[in-house]
Design a protein around this motif. Structure first.
Motif, PDB file in Angstrom:
ATOM      1  N   LYS A   3       8.821   5.914   8.380  1.00  0.00           N
ATOM      2  CA  LYS A   3       7.603   5.753   7.598  1.00  0.00           C
ATOM      3  C   LYS A   3       7.711   6.443   6.250  1.00  0.00           C
ATOM      4  O   LYS A   3       7.190   5.942   5.256  1.00  0.00           O
ATOM      5  CB  LYS A   3       6.402   6.298   8.367  1.00  0.00           C
ATOM      6  CG  LYS A   3       5.985   5.431   9.530  1.00  0.00           C
ATOM      7  CD  LYS A   3       4.746   5.966  10.182  1.00  0.00           C
ATOM      8  CE  LYS A   3       4.358   5.103  11.368  1.00  0.00           C
ATOM      9  NZ  LYS A   3       3.121   5.574  11.999  1.00  0.00           N
ATOM     10  N   ASP A   4       8.394   7.586   6.213  1.00  0.00           N
ATOM     11  CA  ASP A   4       8.558   8.296   4.953  1.00  0.00           C
ATOM     12  C   ASP A   4       9.405   7.505   3.972  1.00  0.00           C
ATOM     13  O   ASP A   4       9.114   7.470   2.776  1.00  0.00           O
ATOM     14  CB  ASP A   4       9.189   9.668   5.195  1.00  0.00           C
ATOM     15  CG  ASP A   4       8.274  10.589   5.980  1.00  0.00           C
ATOM     16  OD1 ASP A   4       7.041  10.397   5.912  1.00  0.00           O
ATOM     17  OD2 ASP A   4       8.799  11.488   6.677  1.00  0.00           O
ATOM     18  N   SER A   5      10.441   6.858   4.468  1.00  0.00           N
ATOM     19  CA  SER A   5      11.304   6.076   3.575  1.00  0.00           C
ATOM     20  C   SER A   5      10.582   4.828   3.065  1.00  0.00           C
ATOM     21  O   SER A   5      10.764   4.431   1.914  1.00  0.00           O
ATOM     22  CB  SER A   5      12.599   5.693   4.279  1.00  0.00           C
ATOM     23  OG  SER A   5      12.338   4.886   5.408  1.00  0.00           O
ATOM     24  N   LEU A   6       9.748   4.214   3.889  1.00  0.00           N
ATOM     25  CA  LEU A   6       8.976   3.062   3.421  1.00  0.00           C
ATOM     26  C   LEU A   6       7.921   3.489   2.413  1.00  0.00           C
ATOM     27  O   LEU A   6       7.658   2.776   1.443  1.00  0.00           O
ATOM     28  CB  LEU A   6       8.319   2.350   4.599  1.00  0.00           C
ATOM     29  CG  LEU A   6       9.248   1.536   5.491  1.00  0.00           C
ATOM     30  CD1 LEU A   6       8.483   0.969   6.672  1.00  0.00           C
ATOM     31  CD2 LEU A   6       9.916   0.438   4.709  1.00  0.00           C
ATOM     32  N   LYS A   7       7.324   4.656   2.620  1.00  0.00           N
ATOM     33  CA  LYS A   7       6.340   5.169   1.665  1.00  0.00           C
ATOM     34  C   LYS A   7       7.018   5.489   0.329  1.00  0.00           C
ATOM     35  O   LYS A   7       6.467   5.213  -0.734  1.00  0.00           O
ATOM     36  CB  LYS A   7       5.659   6.407   2.225  1.00  0.00           C
ATOM     37  CG  LYS A   7       4.500   6.883   1.398  1.00  0.00           C
ATOM     38  CD  LYS A   7       3.786   8.004   2.088  1.00  0.00           C
ATOM     39  CE  LYS A   7       2.374   7.537   2.323  1.00  0.00           C
ATOM     40  NZ  LYS A   7       1.540   8.546   2.919  1.00  0.00           N
ATOM     41  N   ALA A   8       8.223   6.041   0.389  1.00  0.00           N
ATOM     42  CA  ALA A   8       8.963   6.326  -0.839  1.00  0.00           C
ATOM     43  C   ALA A   8       9.353   5.033  -1.551  1.00  0.00           C
ATOM     44  O   ALA A   8       9.370   4.977  -2.784  1.00  0.00           O
ATOM     45  CB  ALA A   8      10.205   7.147  -0.511  1.00  0.00           C
ATOM     46  N   LEU A   9       9.660   4.002  -0.784  1.00  0.00           N
ATOM     47  CA  LEU A   9      10.013   2.711  -1.369  1.00  0.00           C
ATOM     48  C   LEU A   9       8.822   2.101  -2.098  1.00  0.00           C
ATOM     49  O   LEU A   9       8.972   1.516  -3.170  1.00  0.00           O
ATOM     50  CB  LEU A   9      10.504   1.755  -0.275  1.00  0.00           C
ATOM     51  CG  LEU A   9      10.950   0.373  -0.713  1.00  0.00           C
ATOM     52  CD1 LEU A   9      12.261   0.487  -1.491  1.00  0.00           C
ATOM     53  CD2 LEU A   9      11.133  -0.519   0.484  1.00  0.00           C
ATOM     54  N   LYS A  10       7.629   2.257  -1.550  1.00  0.00           N
ATOM     55  CA  LYS A  10       6.429   1.695  -2.168  1.00  0.00           C
ATOM     56  C   LYS A  10       6.043   2.421  -3.452  1.00  0.00           C
ATOM     57  O   LYS A  10       5.305   1.879  -4.259  1.00  0.00           O
ATOM     58  CB  LYS A  10       5.249   1.766  -1.203  1.00  0.00           C
ATOM     59  CG  LYS A  10       5.345   0.823  -0.044  1.00  0.00           C
ATOM     60  CD  LYS A  10       4.122   0.961   0.837  1.00  0.00           C
ATOM     61  CE  LYS A  10       4.199   0.138   2.074  1.00  0.00           C
ATOM     62  NZ  LYS A  10       3.012   0.317   2.929  1.00  0.00           N
ATOM     63  N   THR A  11       6.524   3.635  -3.644  1.00  0.00           N
ATOM     64  CA  THR A  11       6.164   4.399  -4.828  1.00  0.00           C
ATOM     65  C   THR A  11       7.288   4.447  -5.855  1.00  0.00           C
ATOM     66  O   THR A  11       7.192   5.178  -6.832  1.00  0.00           O
ATOM     67  CB  THR A  11       5.779   5.840  -4.442  1.00  0.00           C
ATOM     68  OG1 THR A  11       6.891   6.449  -3.779  1.00  0.00           O
ATOM     69  CG2 THR A  11       4.571   5.850  -3.541  1.00  0.00           C
TER      70      THR A  11
END
Length: 79
Positions: free
Chosen positions: A2-10
């Protein structure tokens, strides 16, 4: 995960690559494959590719471009 997907979205660079390169390329590949399957006689599988995967990647591309524009607009507002 989830952290990597959140970083991808930002990350605007990652959204650029997804929205303008990968997702449209995958949509084009699956559209061509679906059309090929329809023309060679496998109509059901061709329609499934055209109506599901092609549409998924096309709308994912639009989402990524919109998210990138929104992110860049928010960055411009910050001092």
């Amino acid at each position: 995960m989830k952290d990597s997907l959140k970083a991808l979205k930002t990350n605007p660079e990652a959204l650029f690559v997804l929205g303008y390169m990968f997702f449209p390329l995958f949509a084009l590949i699956f559209a061509a494959l679906g059309l090929f399957l329809i023309l060679t006689g496998s109509k059901i599988m061709g329609l499934v590719l055209l109506l599901t995967l092609t549409q998924f990647f096309a709308f994912s591309s639009l989402w990524a471009v919109g998210a990138r524009k929104k992110l860049l607009a928010e960055e411009d507002k910050k001092p």
